[in-house]
Enzyme design. Structure first.
Site, PDB file in Angstrom:
ATOM      1  N   GLY A  36      -0.295 -11.284  -6.370  1.00 54.07           N
ATOM      2  CA  GLY A  36       0.858 -10.467  -5.955  1.00 54.07           C
ATOM      3  C   GLY A  36       1.941 -11.351  -5.340  1.00 54.07           C
ATOM      4  CG  HIS A  37       1.228 -13.270  -1.577  1.00 47.85           C
ATOM      5  ND1 HIS A  37      -0.129 -13.225  -1.358  1.00 47.85           N
ATOM      6  CD2 HIS A  37       1.799 -12.546  -0.575  1.00 47.85           C
ATOM      7  CE1 HIS A  37      -0.380 -12.525  -0.276  1.00 47.85           C
ATOM      8  NE2 HIS A  37       0.769 -12.102   0.217  1.00 47.85           N
ATOM      9  CD  GLN A  61       3.370  -8.206  10.367  1.00 41.79           C
ATOM     10  OE1 GLN A  61       4.372  -8.898  10.362  1.00 41.79           O
ATOM     11  NE2 GLN A  61       2.888  -7.676   9.256  1.00 41.79           N
ATOM     12  CG  ASP A 153       2.726  -4.270   2.139  1.00 37.94           C
ATOM     13  OD1 ASP A 153       1.756  -3.739   2.687  1.00 37.94           O
ATOM     14  OD2 ASP A 153       2.692  -5.428   1.676  1.00 37.94           O
ATOM     15  CD  GLN A 156       6.274  -5.476   4.800  1.00 39.54           C
ATOM     16  OE1 GLN A 156       5.596  -5.608   5.794  1.00 39.54           O
ATOM     17  NE2 GLN A 156       6.145  -6.267   3.753  1.00 39.54           N
ATOM     18  CB  SER A 189      -4.513 -11.183   2.271  1.00 36.44           C
ATOM     19  OG  SER A 189      -3.334 -11.648   1.650  1.00 36.44           O
TER      20      SER A 189
HETATM   21  O1  PAF Z   1       4.088  -8.167   4.038  1.00 35.64           O
HETATM   22  C1  PAF Z   1       3.776  -9.092   4.801  1.00 35.64           C
HETATM   23  O2  PAF Z   1       2.999  -9.978   4.459  1.00 35.64           O
HETATM   24  C2  PAF Z   1       4.364  -9.133   6.209  1.00 35.64           C
HETATM   25  O3  PAF Z   1       4.482  -7.856   6.743  1.00 35.64           O
HETATM   26  C3  PAF Z   1       5.681  -9.897   6.294  1.00 35.64           C
HETATM   27  C4  PAF Z   1       6.779  -9.232   5.478  1.00 35.64           C
HETATM   28  C5  PAF Z   1       5.488 -11.329   5.801  1.00 35.64           C
HETATM   29  C6  PAF Z   1       6.159  -9.953   7.744  1.00 35.64           C
HETATM   30  O4  PAF Z   1       5.236 -10.585   8.558  1.00 35.64           O
END
Ligand code: PAF
Length: 284
Positions: A36-37, A61, A153, A156, A189
């Site tokens: 995904g990343h 967070q 996410d 987010q 992850s």
């Molecule tokens: O999605 C994530 O991995 C985190 O919430 C982020 C955007 C890197 C912020 O810490």
């Protein structure tokens, strides 16, 4: 690929790139990279002249009972993967670099109200304040032209888009599609926490969303009926316990009684001790 740990060094490096009018793409992550990343990094590479990715497990967070300490970390592996995906600069700050007076002493934060409150925000109070704050800090440090986030996410993405709009931040936000394992499990992850039985049970998330999609395709437009169908499937899995099932407007996360042209079906489900999220973004 350069690995940079200090903010002044990164700023100096990027000032040169900006002077040379290079377009900067930015992929913020918490590491323990997966496909995904990597899909975000590859896309950033294709669309920009310089790709910056960050690896930072952001303490603010995580709630006090959450997995900040045990969150998986493997910088050597991440560095290799990021380099192969085309990252030019990997920014890996220490907690003290990002929070110079200690993250407990932060007096300033970014709160994106309303869209941060329901869904994941309800069971993770303060989570999106932590995300919005660190992303704002990153945006100031990196000043990217475009930033890339995963649609997994979904909340987010809504929070960050709204923050960018409300604060007139000069960055384009791209949300890239969810990447799934061959059997449908959304990549995360945190999947590493699942034992074999839980890994199997976790398929209930994507299975329930597939059912929601098939109902939507078949013409179902009642939000509650979609939520009921999703719940019915998840309840059949003994290892699963539901945190939430939301059938909402993808732009502002308001609950939808009647679905018109688009809908976000989002869920958070605990499989054993691991909390997983997944969603379906459906557009007619
Ligand atoms: O999605 C994530 O991995 C985190 O919430 C982020 C955007 C890197 C912020 O810490």
């Amino acid at each position: 690929m350069e690995v940079v740990t200090r903010i002044p060094e990164l700023k100096a490096r990027l000032a040169k790139a900006r002077q040379a009018e290079r377009r900067i793409g930015f992929v913020p992550t918490m590491g323990y990279l997966h496909e995904g990343h990597l899909s975000l990094m590859r896309r950033a590479k294709a669309e920009n002249d310089l790709v910056v990715a960050s690896i930072f497990v952001n303490p603010i967070q995580f709630g006090p009972q959450e997995d900040f300490a045990s969150y998986p970390r493997d910088l050597a592996r991440d560095s290799r993967m990021a380099e192969q995906a085309g990252v030019d600069i990997l920014f890996v700050p220490a907690v003290e670099e990002m929070y110079s007076r200690g993250h407990e002493n932060l007096l300033t934060s970014v709160e994106v109200s309303r869209v941060s409150q329901g869904l994941c925000g309800a069971s993770r109070p303060g989570h999106f304040r932590g995300v919005a704050t660190v992303v704002t800090k990153f945006f100031h440090i990196v000043q990217p032209d475009t930033a890339y986030f995963g649609q997994k996410d979904a909340q987010q993405v809504v929070v960050i888009r709204r923050m960018v709009e409300d604060l007139n931040l000069d960055v384009r936000v791209i949300a890239a599609p969810i990447v799934r394992e061959a059997d449908g499990l959304a990549m995360s992850s945190r999947n590493v926490y699942l034992n074999p039985a839980e890994r199997q049970a976790a398929l209930v998330l994507s299975r329930s969303l597939a059912q929601a999609e098939s109902l939507l395709r078949g013409g179902e437009r009642n939000g509650a009926a979609i939520a009921r169908a999703v719940r019915g499937i998840i309840l059949q899995e003994p290892l699963a316990s539901i945190d939430y099932i939301a059938v909402v407007n993808p732009d502002d996360l308001a609950e939808l009684q009647t679905i018109e042209t688009s809908v976000l079906v989002a869920l958070a489900v605990r499989i054993g001790k691991t909390r997983l999220i997944d969603n379906l973004l459906w557009e007619e």
